[in-house]
Write an enzyme that holds these catalytic residues in place. Structure first.
Site, PDB file in Angstrom:
ATOM      1  N   GLU A 157      43.500  45.284  40.257  1.00 34.44           N
ATOM      2  CA  GLU A 157      43.038  44.152  39.451  1.00 34.44           C
ATOM      3  C   GLU A 157      43.486  44.247  37.993  1.00 34.44           C
ATOM      4  O   GLU A 157      43.897  43.258  37.386  1.00 34.44           O
ATOM      5  CB  GLU A 157      41.514  44.039  39.508  1.00 34.44           C
ATOM      6  CG  GLU A 157      40.965  43.473  40.802  1.00 34.44           C
ATOM      7  CD  GLU A 157      40.861  44.495  41.911  1.00 34.44           C
ATOM      8  OE1 GLU A 157      41.127  45.694  41.658  1.00 34.44           O
ATOM      9  OE2 GLU A 157      40.516  44.117  43.043  1.00 34.44           O
ATOM     10  N   HIS A 164      28.630  44.512  44.831  1.00 40.20           N
ATOM     11  CA  HIS A 164      29.340  43.290  45.211  1.00 40.20           C
ATOM     12  C   HIS A 164      28.526  42.034  44.924  1.00 40.20           C
ATOM     13  O   HIS A 164      28.826  40.971  45.442  1.00 40.20           O
ATOM     14  CB  HIS A 164      29.697  43.320  46.701  1.00 40.20           C
ATOM     15  CG  HIS A 164      30.827  44.232  47.031  1.00 40.20           C
ATOM     16  ND1 HIS A 164      30.732  45.595  46.940  1.00 40.20           N
ATOM     17  CD2 HIS A 164      32.101  43.986  47.436  1.00 40.20           C
ATOM     18  CE1 HIS A 164      31.875  46.140  47.292  1.00 40.20           C
ATOM     19  NE2 HIS A 164      32.738  45.194  47.601  1.00 40.20           N
TER      20      HIS A 164
END
Lengths: 344, 478
Positions: B212, B281
């Site tokens: 990322e 998450h």
């Protein structure tokens, strides 16, 4: 076909190898004059910036490029029009080499409205799209994926240009550098990763910070070819740069150049430099100074006249003096500038 | 002993799927690991593997059947030597599970007009009032609707609306490309980019490695060079690794360059809690990004807003953080059938008019807010529900206009309360409508804990309709 991957010799003791004095292609007299003039401009500019910092005219951080001039000047001599350049916070030399005006750079250092960023960027944050200079980035290593993004755009447009991303031996230990290496090679992005190994990441020497101090090998696991270059010899830099740029332009993907160089000054102006001896610095200045090397060649090999060199010195000094004058007398940005350039 | 093969769930949020294809026929021998069938949902395809050995003795749900509920028996396996007649009886009731009810679109959805193409409204500027912090609102809400009268609507999911927005913009402008993990060949981890690779090719729909930080930086660099990247994060939880480039490189460079170096990029992906995926998450980053000058932060609720706002975000010359929600992806809403439907950035929407209390929310928070308004209506309380849609720049004026009418305000968000968006709204209401308030502003938010995994605890950690109803009553002193 691809040049063979050059594997630098393993260093059992982990010490930084001395730059190899290999056979470098010679410069013509004109080229040496040009390199001399460009490097001297950076040196004098930086000396003046250091002086002005000491006078309190420049604030914040100020990282000087003195000692490393041959790297950016040699690379610039190898580049073609339109090649994009990006670097970290030690960026004054890169801007001057890209053709940005000393006045605009110096006025940015003093935080004035005539600075390249209207006084809103400072030493570490300047840009010139016109000169294909994309910063000036203050977060160590940030310019590496950003540079890969510039190369991505070059490739996307198919315009045949290459991106050159400069970063130091310190940044070379950042994780994002390896993420970028992976994608750059995976997608064959046209980018030269120029690692300016000036031996100290701030105050931490390469041997104390880096498990693999041969930075030309840092791309090996991605199959990115790398080369160690005598970064104090502008001829060696240009030759290696030309080879790397050609490699990238040919669609072969990225290449790493480890420029073995040295900064004479501290990491920043506020660095007391306790981590190295004065002797070490002096020895480097005496024996390997990039500008002295060219000067000696001009006088001894090209039989240049002392007066010609003096004329260059005078011209450089006058440009720097004028920049310093401008940077001190240009007004500060208008208070309304606080609220501009946040969004387009 | 006969064993039923059950319709599996592909994810914690899956309730039903399509039995696409049987790979075995009745009478075929089956061993553990054999692929029995393929099932599809709107976001993924998966193979059903046998866990038992024996013979496929019956197929209970024919291939091609849609809407098969999770845990419905779809076939029967009998052990060797057993008679096929030992098979379990077919399940009672229909195999087509009841489809979840499409979320009710906001009332104002049917009365919107398209914005002129290419002019998303954004604003940033000096403070206009006594406040010195420089926080400014978006454009004031226009009286005119966003969709012309007589426009036809089509029901699509938020997922499809997002994909359509990207596809329409990519057809329009060759400088736009999509990059991210699994966006191309996999068709999107949540199938948001489905079909884009087929239409636009690998040059413009780019699978990245799982890095990322690196690919966010590459996207920003490409944007600095003038391209218009759409960077998809599989979730914004993973974008925490990339937040340096989102903020330090994308948001600040225009300012640091004195206006030279714009960054036309969209960072998009699901934000906040999905279901049963635990603390790492499930974080809601709305407040984080909303505090950063130089960023635009969008968090739509309906499919129409998702589409119209994503198109505006892609056209914006600024970096936009576009916060989606996994739970909303599969929900259907009416989207106007227009060639070029955009929704202006920086403009909230009155999703349900009312006079008694203002409820401000956005994204999935709107589901609680609208249901609470229904509940409150049963008790004669008319709540006005505002869908913020854009978090930065925040459309303070629409909030204030409503609060000046109702005198009461409740904010609803899934994120944490401390330094949250609700806290920001409360302060703006205090600054701009103090004298109109009949009660302190109330916040409904996610609880001040990392998201737990256990179903009951997770439910407790998130806001619910009851809490919104209770907060509304509290500010009404009822």
């Amino acid at each position: 076909m691809a040049p063979a991957l050059k594997t630098a010799r393993p260093e059992a003791n982990g010490s930084v190898p001395a730059p190899a004095k290999s056979n470098v292609p010679p410069f013509t007299k004109e080229e040496d004059f040009s390199a001399y003039s460009e490097m001297l401009m950076i040196r004098r500019f930086e000396e003046k910036a250091g002086q002005m910092y000491g006078m309190g005219l420049i604030g914040g951080f100020c990282h000087l490029y003195i000692g490393q001039e041959a790297v950016v000047v040699g690379m610039q001599m190898a580049q073609k029009q339109g090649d994009k350049v990006i670097t970290g916070y030690r960026d004054h030399g890169h801007m001057l080499a890209c053709g940005m005006e000393a006045k605009g750079v110096m006025a940015e250092l003093t935080g004035r409205r005539g600075g390249y960023s209207h006084g809103k960027g400072g030493s570490m944050h300047m840009f010139s799209k016109e000169k294909h200079f994309y910063g000036g980035h203050g977060i160590v290593g940030g310019q590496v994926p950003l540079g890969a993004g510039l190369a991505f755009a070059n490739q996307y447009r198919g315009d045949g240009t290459v991106a050159v991303s400069y970063f130091g031996d310190g940044a070379a230990n950042q994780g994002q550098v390896y993420e970028s290496f992976n994608m750059a090679q995976l997608w064959k992005l046209p980018i030269v990763f120029v690692i300016e190994n000036n031996r100290y990441a701030m105050g931490t020497s390469v041997t104390r910070s880096s498990a693999q101090p041969d930075f030309s090998r840092r791309g090996l696991s991605f199959n990115i070819p790398g080369e160690q270059v005598d970064g104090m010899d502008v001829r060696a830099v240009r030759a290696a740069g030309a080879k790397a740029l050609e490699w990238c332009r040919g669609g072969n993907g990225p290449m790493i150049l480890e420029m073995q160089t040295y900064r004479y000054r501290g990491h920043s102006m506020s660095d007391p430099a306790k981590y190295r001896s004065r002797d070490e610095v002096q020895k480097m200045r005496d024996e390997q100074d990039p500008i002295e090397q060219v000067r000696n060649r001009l006088l001894n090999e090209h039989k240049a006249k002392e007066d010609d060199l003096k004329a260059i010195d005078a011209k450089v000094r006058s440009v720097v003096t004028e920049a310093a004058e401008f940077a001190q007398h240009d007004p500060e940005p208008d208070p309304s500038e606080l609220w501009t350039d946040i969004l387009l | 002993m006969a064993t039923n093969v059950l319709m599996p769930a592909l994810s914690p949020t899956m309730e039903q799927g399509k039995l696409a294809k049987w790979m075995k026929k009745v009478g075929d021998p089956v061993k553990s690991g054999d692929i029995l069938a393929e099932i599809e949902t709107d976001k993924a395809t998966m193979e059903v593997e046998a866990v038992d050995e024996g013979t496929l003795s019956a197929i209970l749900v024919e291939e091609g059947t849609d809407n098969v509920a999770v845990n419905t028996p779809i076939g029967v396996i009998v052990a060797e030597g057993e008679d096929a007649s030992a098979a379990a009886p077919p399940p009672n009731g229909s195999v087509s599970a009841k489809a979840p009810e499409p979320a009710k679109p906001g009332a104002a959805d049917v009365a919107e007009k398209p914005q002129p193409a290419g002019v998303p409204i954004e604003s940033a500027g000096p403070p206009t009032k006594a406040a010195t912090h420089g926080l400014t609102g978006g454009a004031p809400a226009e009286a005119a609707p966003e969709v012309p009268e007589g426009t036809a609507f089509v029901s699509v999911t938020v997922r499809e609306a997002l994909r359509d927005a990207m596809a329409e913009e990519m057809r329009r402008d060759g400088d736009i490309f999509v990059m991210g993990e699994e966006v191309a060949e996999y068709q999107g981890a949540y199938k948001v980019t489905q079909g884009l690779l087929q239409e636009f090719g690998a040059r413009r729909v780019i699978d990245t490695p799982i890095t990322e930080y690196g690919f966010a930086g590459i996207g920003v660099g490409a944007a600095m060079a003038g391209l218009k990247p759409i960077v998809e994060f599989m979730t914004f939880n993973f974008a925490m690794q990339a937040i340096d480039h989102i903020i330090n490189s994308a948001a600040k460079t225009l300012y640091m360059s004195g206006g030279q170096m714009g960054c036309p990029i969209v960072f998009r992906g699901p934000n906040g809690a999905a279901a049963r995926v635990g603390a790492q998450h499930s974080q809601d980053y709305t407040a984080w990004y909303s505090s950063v000058p130089g960023l635009i932060v969008v968090a739509p609720y309906t499919a129409a807003d998702a589409k119209g706002l994503l198109k505006s975000a892609i056209r914006s010359p600024n970096p936009v953080v576009f916060l989606e929600n996994e739970i909303l992806y599969g929900q259907q809403f009416d989207v106007p059938q227009l060639d070029d439907f955009t929704v202006p950035i920086g403009k909230a929407k009155v999703a349900r008019p009312g006079k008694d209390v203002t409820i401000v929310s956005w994204s999935i928070g709107m589901t609680y807010a609208l249901k609470a308004a229904d509940e409150l209506a049963k008790e004669g309380i008319e709540a006005e529900v505002i869908d913020l849609r854009t978090i930065r720049p925040m459309d303070t004026e629409t909030i204030l206009a409503s609060v000046k009418k109702t005198g009461r305000c409740v904010t609803v968000e899934e994120g944490w309360a401390q330094s949250g968006v609700g806290a920001e709204i409360a302060v703006r209401v205090m600054e701009g409508a103090f004298d109109y308030l009949d009660a302190p502003v109330a916040r409904v938010s996610g609880k001040d804990v990392p998201m737990p995994y256990a179903a009951n605890l997770e439910k407790l950690a998130l806001p619910n309709v009851g809490e919104v109803v209770a907060a509304a009553k509290a500010v009404l002193y009822r």
